[in-house]
Design an enzyme around this catalytic site. Structure first.
Site, short mmCIF file in Angstrom:
data_model
loop_
_atom_site.label_atom_id
_atom_site.label_comp_id
_atom_site.label_asym_id
_atom_site.label_seq_id
_atom_site.Cartn_x
_atom_site.Cartn_y
_atom_site.Cartn_z
N ARG A 217 -8.52 -15.08 0.64
CA ARG A 217 -7.90 -16.19 -0.08
C ARG A 217 -8.94 -16.87 -0.97
O ARG A 217 -10.16 -16.76 -0.75
CB ARG A 217 -7.30 -17.21 0.89
N LYS A 242 -7.29 -20.29 7.04
CA LYS A 242 -6.09 -21.11 6.87
C LYS A 242 -5.28 -21.22 8.15
O LYS A 242 -4.75 -22.29 8.47
CB LYS A 242 -5.22 -20.52 5.75
N HIS A 329 -3.69 -15.94 -7.15
CA HIS A 329 -3.23 -15.50 -5.83
C HIS A 329 -2.64 -14.10 -5.88
O HIS A 329 -2.51 -13.44 -4.85
CB HIS A 329 -2.20 -16.49 -5.27
N ARG A 332 -4.69 -11.37 -4.22
CA ARG A 332 -4.52 -11.12 -2.78
C ARG A 332 -3.34 -10.17 -2.55
O ARG A 332 -3.40 -9.29 -1.70
CB ARG A 332 -4.29 -12.45 -2.05
N HIS A 354 -3.20 -12.17 8.58
CA HIS A 354 -1.81 -12.53 8.87
C HIS A 354 -1.52 -12.34 10.36
O HIS A 354 -1.81 -11.29 10.93
CB HIS A 354 -0.85 -11.65 8.06
N TYR A 363 3.31 -9.67 1.05
CA TYR A 363 2.17 -9.37 0.19
C TYR A 363 2.04 -7.89 -0.11
O TYR A 363 1.20 -7.49 -0.91
CB TYR A 363 0.87 -9.85 0.85
#
Length: 376
Positions: A217, A242, A329, A332, A354, A363
């Site tokens: 990220r 995160k 983003h 990613r 994740h 994603y």
């Protein structure tokens, strides 16, 4: 028995006194309202379910948002992003009203107003913050009587999921810098190469390559410390992410080359300044997250302009999708889709961070032609 008395020409005061409970009083414009309120309070006290509403009735939404920002939001990893949401919520007319007076109909009206100007995902984030404010007030600020009107409101369905893939060189993940094969699709290839070339920032190019090689990220990249970079093992350690978990990210040969070049430049700068390189906790990229986004947006805009000019010179029609609607983003997304062709799902989750494979699938956007090649 409750006491109802007239105060002035247009006010009626209701008082309820019961052993074991603090005295309660409230003023109304009609006697009927005063009697109804007093009857409700007395009934709740008799059944042992009464809780004080005074604080919820005296605290405005604005005051609750301000307290939430000071006591709750500042301790979050995304405090900077949530600060913007709280600022917008403080500016609405509903913020002037006491918490106890806000109903689900008010929140529904606010939701509809927001949806006129913002995407569903943005509205969802704002509603989530409002909902948490009400829950914190009820659970931790002594407002047990307060209900959460946000919970009763229909939530908009987000329809802005990103599926943008980046037109890049044909080099696979892990190709060292400078070893990319020449593009076979001309101008339709090399979006990132054009963005890097158009950038006026010295930090943005390595950040871009590191993002598209590792799926890290933006915040993880800019907070990366040299002490957590192990080029011998080809691994970087992220102690705080995160989702709250630490993780190790493997580095491709290209990512190693990018970091090695930065490390060499750092050591040369220290030698030139006659300084000892003892500060191993220096950040790899001394730049803020928002500055990365702004630099990327400017570089994309410049790259698009140069591309259009090149097409005009060559008397070709520019591709309307090339170097447009490109966000940082998306790197990613691109990295995850590329890595998915190398690693199985359970290993990929460890790389991207994740916890839920379903989120990972948001994603992962493989190209149909790449999937078709596996069938041959």
């Amino acid at each position: 028995m409750p006491t109802i008395r007239k105060r002035g020409q247009h006010q009626w005061e209701a008082q309820v006194r019961r052993r074991g409970y603090p005295a309660q009083s409230k003023t109304f414009t009609t006697k009927a309202e005063a009697e109804a309120w007093a009857g409700m309070i007395e009934s709740e006290m008799s059944r042992g379910v009464w809780v004080s509403r005074s604080e919820a009735e005296a605290t405005t939404l604005y005051e609750a948002l301000k307290r939430y920002e000071e006591e709750v939001s500042l301790s979050k990893k995304g405090a900077a992003q949530e600060s913007s949401v709280l600022k917008n919520c403080k500016a609405i007319d509903l913020a002037k009203r006491p918490l106890a007076t806000i109903r689900s109909a008010d929140i529904a009206k606010l939701r509809d107003e927001w949806l006129k100007n913002y995407k569903p995902a943005t509205v969802l984030r704002r509603l989530a913050v409002l909902s948490h404010v009400f829950n914190i007030a009820r659970k931790e600020w002594g407002m047990e009587s307060l209900s959460n009107p946000v919970e009763l409101v229909r939530k908009p369905q987000p329809n802005n999921a990103r599926t943008r893939r980046i037109a890049a060189s044909n080099a696979p993940v892990g190709t060292p810098v400078g070893d990319e094969p020449e593009s076979e699709r001309g101008a339709q290839n090399g979006e990132l190469e054009r963005v890097v070339k158009a950038s006026s920032s010295t930090l943005l190019p390595p950040i871009i390559w590191l993002a598209v090689e590792t799926a890290m990220r933006r915040g993880e990249i800019v907070s990366l410390l040299w002490v957590h970079v192990d080029l011998n093992r080809c691994v970087v350690h992220l102690p705080s992410t995160k989702n709250g978990d630490a993780r190790d990210v493997p580095l491709s040969s290209r990512a190693v080359a990018v970091l090695q070049a930065l490390k060499d430049a750092r050591e040369d700068a220290n030698d030139a300044a006659n300084e000892d390189d003892e500060d191993d906790v220096d950040r790899v990229f001394k730049i803020r997250s928002d500055a990365v986004t702004r630099a990327f947006e400017r570089a994309v805009a410049r790259a698009r302009k140069i591309y259009v000019d090149d097409c005009k010179t060559a008397k070709l029609k520019p591709d309307g999708k090339f170097l447009t609607d490109l966000r940082f983003h998306d790197l990613r997304h691109e990295a995850t889709s590329r890595l998915a062709s190398i690693f199985p799902m359970h290993e990929l989750t460890k790389i991207t961070g994740h916890k839920d494979p379903r989120m990972l699938m948001r994603y992962y956007h493989p190209r149909a032609e790449d999937l078709a090649k596996r069938l041959t």
